[in-house]
Design an enzyme around this catalytic site. Structure first.
Site, PDB file in Angstrom:
ATOM      1  N   ARG A 174     -23.850  -2.760 -46.084  1.00  0.00           N
ATOM      2  CA  ARG A 174     -22.848  -2.396 -45.073  1.00  0.00           C
ATOM      3  C   ARG A 174     -23.351  -1.134 -44.399  1.00  0.00           C
ATOM      4  O   ARG A 174     -23.818  -0.218 -45.076  1.00  0.00           O
ATOM      5  CB  ARG A 174     -21.455  -2.173 -45.706  1.00  0.00           C
ATOM      6  CG  ARG A 174     -20.855  -3.503 -46.212  1.00  0.00           C
ATOM      7  CD  ARG A 174     -19.382  -3.394 -46.583  1.00  0.00           C
ATOM      8  NE  ARG A 174     -19.221  -2.695 -47.853  1.00  0.00           N
ATOM      9  CZ  ARG A 174     -18.547  -1.545 -48.005  1.00  0.00           C
ATOM     10  NH1 ARG A 174     -17.959  -0.973 -46.961  1.00  0.00           N
ATOM     11  NH2 ARG A 174     -18.463  -0.984 -49.194  1.00  0.00           N
TER      12      ARG A 174
ATOM     13  N   SER B 135       0.841  -1.187   0.000  1.00  0.00           N
ATOM     14  CA  SER B 135       0.000   0.000   0.000  1.00  0.00           C
ATOM     15  C   SER B 135       0.874   1.234   0.000  1.00  0.00           C
ATOM     16  O   SER B 135       2.021   1.194   0.445  1.00  0.00           O
ATOM     17  CB  SER B 135      -0.873  -0.033   1.251  1.00  0.00           C
ATOM     18  OG  SER B 135      -1.236   1.258   1.657  1.00  0.00           O
TER      19      SER B 135
END
Lengths: 449, 449, 449, 449
Positions: free
Chosen positions: D315, D276
């Site tokens: 498309r 930490s």
């Protein structure tokens, strides 16, 4: 389309009533009645029409089966609804039926009815938020000094207090209330634009009718119709999902504290509450589960609202329909979340002794930061950190209290006395600004000084 | 929690019946009855118990109001349900009630009942897929040579045929059917593990009871209970959402072809269908809108299922509950999507003349690629492309047919005769492998040669 | 983790710079420098420390490879970052390193750096919104009377004007700007709470340091740290997604108008813009596609932010990390959406002639509502609607103009003259409140009268 | 668009390499080279063209800045890429450049390149799954009898074993592997259809070229091009998200067991791992957090893929683009999830003593079901349940072991001796089918008997 058997978890009876079929239909009749009022005032409906519609405000005339049957052909319930309304009015007074729905389109009545329901729903939610605020304030006050282990990454850290923990929820709740207020300002507006949002059917009387209609329905008049601009509704749903997110955080924390191995707090037991079908000893966190479950469903609904925003041209194809069942669902879910949260907040059982015992069981390791900070001015934060890492590793390995280990480390005792160490091992002395933060949230005088 | 007024758009009556409250309760009784059968066979229930439960399979004994009231306290309907069932059995034969629910936990009955309903629901969906397949095959056959503009980026391109366009949907539908089949293999399994998935309450008889229970319920027995392993359900929901996605693509294309300015195909008109509340002339693509709306709701539901996967330990807190209303909703939505898609596929109106006219109105520009390709072997694809860009720009600007422009360009006529150019301007000659692709999808002999 | 090749579509260079690795690191150094300033002021850091850190504000000292390597072990980049910073400071002045990061936790520096980046990002977005507002205002003014077909369900309806259509986008854009402003008020706050949000390491000096730190970083100080209360960030992301939703609606409408068969508007052609790899004639709506694509990605990101809200206890496990790449992504996507929208708005090509021609091609059918409304006061809205439905069906079938059909229907001519009918067939006369709505959005004097 | 600083959490170096810019470009060159081979074989490209392209397979010729600049105008990188490739070939041999990209469209090269990358990515993932399978099998074997508290609703229940708990993950992992296999069958197919999916530019040679191209690229040839049918890709992404969901369940359980107050298992500590920035004592579950974080991001990405399915016509506009950065992201996220899961599975620290101690600390309450079940045949399950609820309530209140309480209850001792009670209080005797379930998952002989 839910069969309702699980509604106990996902709505409240009061909220379900607001969005029930009959209430939905009544909101639609009310729109048409109000429109007739507004038209009559402008001379666009036969005098007296309004009173005929007023007699139908209970929507009792609607043949729901027929409505749904026809809706399948035309794509929404407004079209057959207007037809049934027209027939019902005609049966009473033919000329009173002439101007029904004049100037409006299906979406006007459906959207405006929805907005009216949302207004009622927000009223309920705001009431529930007020109650939850009160309950949380009481708990914050009661537990502002109740010390417990602070936890990060689900691992123990330095101490905090339950009051501070709950202050976070309280502050978030109030931010949600503010967001709901802003969203309501934008959302609680009339929908009235006619076929393509020009109010063409009303000629030059459009905005006059619109203004009057808004006045009667007690909604604001928007700058222009919003048939295909759904940002306000999307915002409303998001704001509510943000609220349930804050509540889920609260409920999940309580459920974690309620684990048998933690045992620091619990939902509160009432007779019969939280039992199991198989395990006689069980007390399940039902309310916590409900609040978690509700929020788990919210993000998906918000995603749908956002994806449904690009509605084509003047009124779209399909995406509007995607909102129909979703907006009521969001309000129902939120009502359940608030109701269960209130249950948790009001009945919270706190075991302060266990909180302290759990903290003490950590052998002072979680106070290592306090020692490190005290050393930092002397040897630097980095070196202090390294020293404490060594000490905590040893304490954990030998299962001795950090205090003892520290007192035996020359690198430590070179800089601090046993009394210093003892003082640093008092969790109550390592709470920093906790009380100031709580005071700010409680709005206590001088809190911001 | 929906009020049902819009169910016409989001379910079918058949699917709604499968997930209705009574069907839900009947599936739960059936599980408990089957469990008693299995226990009796193992000597774990009083002989004859089974027949008492058999008499209650219609679930008429359930007091739904009471069920929901109690469910609020304990968090699910299974607990009060088992209590009501026990009382009903007891009233008929006390000892027959002794083994009710033995070995099971709430989640066993709720999950297994759901799986049974899913089996019925899949049966319905598969039937609908079969019908849609048939309708699409018919349209592909009918329109395999019906020429229309290919469109990319919503802009016109070279020609294709309606048959090829619909073949894409047909092939996707079949892939969805395959996916549903695989998912069913994994999902249609019994849930039976007791409190924590060990079947501890049944001692050594656990797997024997489990196997028999699975046999009676016509479900497969899984390797082990899956209370907190929800991957199969998540897969099932995903597979169905993929189906509705393919259908939404189909419906949206039809809606686009149905725009007045395109006018190439339409949903098919029946009396009263697609009318407007304000516009007497309107014919709305209601079925297309429904299919689009359904899919717009699916992605959010799938996201919820995925987010609900990490259920804690042996049985989780809240995330399981988040699935409850969602899984039935997904099946209902899919049923509507298929029903409306079938409506579109069966009644599709095709205007082949308009298709050709729209193509021709493009002045041959969309055949520029054909010319470019023909030139490429002579001057290279890149140079050919540049030349054609010049030609099409001129044709568009002067609003003349590409044919004429080309015939006047020396750079072109150096390489091709007027006859060559004329031939290249025939869209029917520029369809490449279209018929082969269709033949493959239709499974025609030699299609893959 | 994108490889950047497609960033041209999903970000702008300016926004990418704000969230680039170096900018990210600089924002982190800046936080630590500002903290040292604040500590020094409170006598908690060695005098002069600040100036040593000030010399490192360019973050050039960071060894990025080493940072990432270590981050994998400890779970975030802040821990190795602070270590590298400490080493760099130490190398210059050992005692200046003693108080580095004092009182802070990893999340303080990561969140505060992010908030600073968000402030810069919002500045960019607000600038782009301003430009888009200007461009839209110009188009609304230019086209306030440009008549085109109103479209609902992708089908033609009565006329509207392009000015009104764009006014809807303009009004939505401004609502988004307001929402962003409110969200900024809540979001642009310091994160500073230490390990568990108590600022314990600073003893009684916590809020004084916090206030000074906020002042230096030009962020507001929140009531209390918000490590595990993520509602403000969730709101910010949602508000931005709502903006891109409104823009997607705008872009999609333009792409629909740009279809060859509609041809009413287009993105605007510049050299080389919108070309195709195969089709020399093509002009693709690239900007429209980009705006649609961006929004299609947003809803999922918002869902993640909401699902990530229930972060455990004082700082959570995993859900905070889920935000890290997402928040920058949201801002980058929004920047692209605004940039492409501006491109559309500024270069919009409008073919008013085609708009009128398309409307006229509908044979007056879309004006049937006008006739119906005119008849309603005489025979009722319902009967009028039925009559017009008959007329439009006949006109469509016979492909004759509605005008002619009406003039030959005795039921019609009983109530209106040929002149009446002729007048009703003028689309310019059937625009209702269009100009008033536009005037309101443009804020013209008397617009709300 | 991520800046890469947090990639340590969200990808692996191997997977990032597969989707890196250079690999992306190489996959595109490879497609174009293979296409030239296939064309040459059909006599559609100049003999020898292939070898010129072969010399460019390292993509070193690409000017990336220029590529991105042009892409912004035309909407994708394929168009400028083909142009750069053509120029590079031309510089070597003009006629070799004539047939480059012939028959193909941008989407063909982009999609086929992506599919090739997916193939490589699946290879990596399958390897990682194999390793995780091995690690889990080892843990299941090692801990098949390691007893720990079963937990439901985050509350303690009857015992289970760690082996059974991990078997659930193992079985789910294998189901995911099967799903990935099925999805790969459908997804690993060539994309090759030309402008509108007809392969028109190749005349009658289309399918021959397509078959050869597929062969060279080692992809299957699909029935027909799938430019706008995205179901396979959507399935692939969903299948992978289901995998990360099962892993997140695994990781979250470990993180819960790793809570200090539970302390039954942990990720495994290596030097420097899980530290930490402020708390010297901390050991954070970094790998668990990573696995949780990855899955938290997945659902949103899946939602986007599903929402992007309805791509228009041949498309689409925008929705295809929405997939571009997302598919690689999904694979990278999954690679990280597997890597961190492997880390957990291989280094898992198990504290069996603590597991047993935690169980015993529950005073036998969680064995109340065992007693209840033993009583049921005598007095019925419902009466037995009520009796045990009384006993457990008393035991909990008085903090005495259930054993003692039961021995003092005449209603109990009427039916069982002290020895019976003692035997029922042995958790090792209350594991039911645990070993059978484990044996099934391990595929041990006779496991299914």
């Amino acid at each position: 389309m839910s069969n309702g058997l699980n509604s106990f978890l996902f709505s409240t009876p009061e909220m379900s009533r607001i969005f029930a079929a009959q209430a939905h239909l009544r909101a639609m009749v009310r729109f048409e009645w109000a429109l007739t009022c507004a038209l009559e005032k402008q001379g666009l409906a036969e005098p007296g029409s309004e009173s005929v519609l007023a007699s139908l405000l209970d929507a009792a005339f609607v043949d729901v089966d027929q409505l749904e049957l026809k809706a399948r052909d035309v794509g929404n319930i407004a079209i057959p609804f207007v037809r049934q309304l027209t027939a019902a009015v005609k049966a009473r007074d033919e000329r009173a039926s002439y101007a029904i729905h004049l100037g409006a389109t299906s979406q006007d009545v459906i959207d405006s009815a929805l907005v009216s329901q949302i207004r009622d729903a927000l009223h309920l939610l705001n009431g529930a938020i007020g109650q939850l605020d009160t309950a949380l304030v009481a708990q914050v006050r009661a537990h502002r000094e109740t010390l417990l282990t602070g936890r990060t990454w689900l691992q123990p850290g330095p101490p905090t207090t339950l009051g501070l923990k709950l202050s976070g929820t309280l502050a978030a709740l109030r931010r949600s209330r503010d967001r709901m207020h802003s969203a309501a300002e934008r959302t609680l507006v009339l929908q009235f634009g006619g076929a393509v949002g020009t109010l063409a059917a009303l000629g030059t009387a459009g905005t006059a009718v619109s203004a009057e209609l808004a006045r009667i329905l007690e909604l604001r008049e928007p700058e222009l119709p919003w048939h295909a601009q759904r940002d306000n509704l999307a915002e409303m749903v998001q704001v509510i999902a943000t609220l349930t997110g804050s509540l889920a955080k609260f409920a999940q924390d309580i459920a974690l504290l309620m684990q048998a191995e933690v045992g620091e707090a619990s939902e509160g037991v009432r007779d019969g509450h939280g039992g199991s079908s198989t395990m006689p000893h069980k007390h399940n966190p039902v309310a916590c589960a409900a609040v978690v479950a509700v929020h788990a469903r919210m993000a998906g609904l918000v995603a749908t609202m956002l994806n449904a925003m690009p509605q084509e041209h003047e009124r779209g194809l399909g995406l509007w329909q995607a909102e129909w069942e979703l907006v009521p669902e969001v309000f129902q879910l939120a009502s359940a979340s608030l109701a269960y949260s209130l249950e948790i907040a009001e009945n919270l059982q706190v075991d302060a002794t266990r909180m302290r015992a759990n903290f003490d069981a950590l052998l002072g390791l979680t106070l290592s930061e306090a020692v490190s900070v005290a050393l930092a001015p002397k040897i630097g934060r980095s070196a202090a950190n390294d020293l404490l890492r060594k000490a905590t590793t040893r304490a954990a390995k030998e299962r001795r209290h950090l205090r003892e280990v520290l007192m035996q480390m020359p690198d430590i005792t070179a800089h601090m006395t046993h009394e210093d160490i003892e003082a640093l091992m008092d969790p109550g002395a390592y709470l920093g600004s906790t009380q100031k933060f709580i005071a700010r949230v409680l709005g206590e005088p001088d809190a911001h000084s």
